[in-house]
Enzyme design. Structure first.
Site: not given
Ligand code: CP
Length: 337
Positions: A57-58, A86, A107, A135
């Protein structure tokens, strides 16, 4: 704060008025997220969406939010498809990608890595999760959801009572949410976890110094009895040294409709940053809650679009041009039926 050109790395960079500003812009994004109108305000802009750790989702929410503002998205998912395997440094990756992009979302499994990347980037960087650290955009969308759920009951965030449950040690969403709640008045937080998975002491101390009333428990049922929000989280298996170690804690705090009915006040809102672990040995939010109108987990994901659109609009300084570059939707819109 001045959002224009800013990195979004940690909740610690925000004051309450900054959060108010994000939420006010997020409200204005709703017609576009619901496909009632289309805007091309970011036409020609490119988002570099760099996800070096699993995400559904993120990653897609950042990409969709940018698309909904009219921008294009270029993506890398996983180390194996990037030159990091690499031996390229994160800093060189940032120097290269910031030549291709107008903003970068990232991420990465290492704490502090997104800030290191941002230091070498020529364009704004947004933290989509750095290891077990933070987050921030998830916390913003969570608080935006809390505000909306409470508003429907004639309440606001001040005076909130919330139970945060599960792997609070490794769960970056609760680290960021705990920091964010510290900006509000008369907040009561109950932390429910095994003691080995407790929220880091530094975050608890910061919350207490900011006036948050924090209580700590390792028992679910009575902890969810007098709260407005039950915020469940997943055991973060990827942060443990082995699956066997994670298994020691999996399934300890299962919420289902029977427990909800017995212990929660009527209309207690159920939240989870997702993914919920629905395997039988975990089942942290049972599917028998899916028809409970107080289950807000998919309202959270919908709200994430609004909040991420707001962040892009603020950081790229187009908030007041979004409507100017808009037109009506030409296709069949199933959301309106
Ligand atoms: N809530 C969240 O970070 O979900 P994802 O790991 O699917 O991005």
């Amino acid at each position: 704060m001045n959002f224009t050109g800013a990195h979004i790395l940690s909740i610690s960079q925000f004051q309450r008025q900054d959060v108010d500003q994000i939420f006010s812009v997020a409200d204005r994004m709703e017609p576009y997220a619901l496909r009632k109108r289309v805007t091309r305000v970011l036409e020609g802009a490119i988002l570099g969406n760099m996800f070096f750790e699993a995400s559904t989702r993120t990653r897609v929410s950042f990409g969709s939010a940018f698309n909904l503002l009219g921008g294009e998205v270029r993506e890398t998912a996983g180390f194996e498809s990037s030159a990091l395997v690499k031996g390229e440094s994160l800093q060189d990756t940032a120097r290269v990608l910031s030549g291709f992009s107008d903003v970068i979302c990232m991420r990465h499994p290492q704490e502090g890595s997104v800030a290191d990347f941002a230091a070498a980037s020529r364009v704004p960087v947004m933290n989509g999760g750095d290891g077990a650290n933070e987050h921030p955009t998830q916390a913003l969308l969570d608080l935006y959801t809390i505000a909306r759920e409470l508003k429907a009951k004639g309440r606001n965030i001040d005076g909130l009572r919330i139970a945060m449950i599960g792997d609070l040690r490794h769960g970056r969403t609760v680290h960021s949410l705990g920091k964010l709640l510290s900006l509000y008045d008369n907040v009561q937080v109950t932390l429910v976890s095994p003691k080995e998975l407790a929220l880091p002491e530094a975050i608890v101390e910061n919350m207490r110094s900011a006036g948050v009333e924090v209580s700590i428990s390792d028992e679910l049922n009575n902890s969810i009895a007098n709260v407005d929000i039950v915020y469940s989280t997943r055991i973060q298996e990827e942060r443990f040294t082995s699956k066997e170690e994670a298994d020691l804690y999996r399934g300890k705090f299962r919420l289902n409709q029977a427990i909800y009915t017995q212990y929660c006040e009527p209309n207690t809102v159920i939240m989870h940053p997702l993914p919920r672990d629905s395997r039988s040995d975990a089942n942290e939010l049972d599917s028998d809650l899916d028809n409970n109108p107080n289950l807000a987990i998919f309202r959270q994901t919908d709200n994430g679009l609004l909040v991420r659109m707001a962040l892009f609009a603020l950081v790229l300084d187009v908030v007041d041009k979004v409507d100017e570059y808009s037109h009506e939707v030409r296709w069949y819109n199933s959301r309106q039926n």
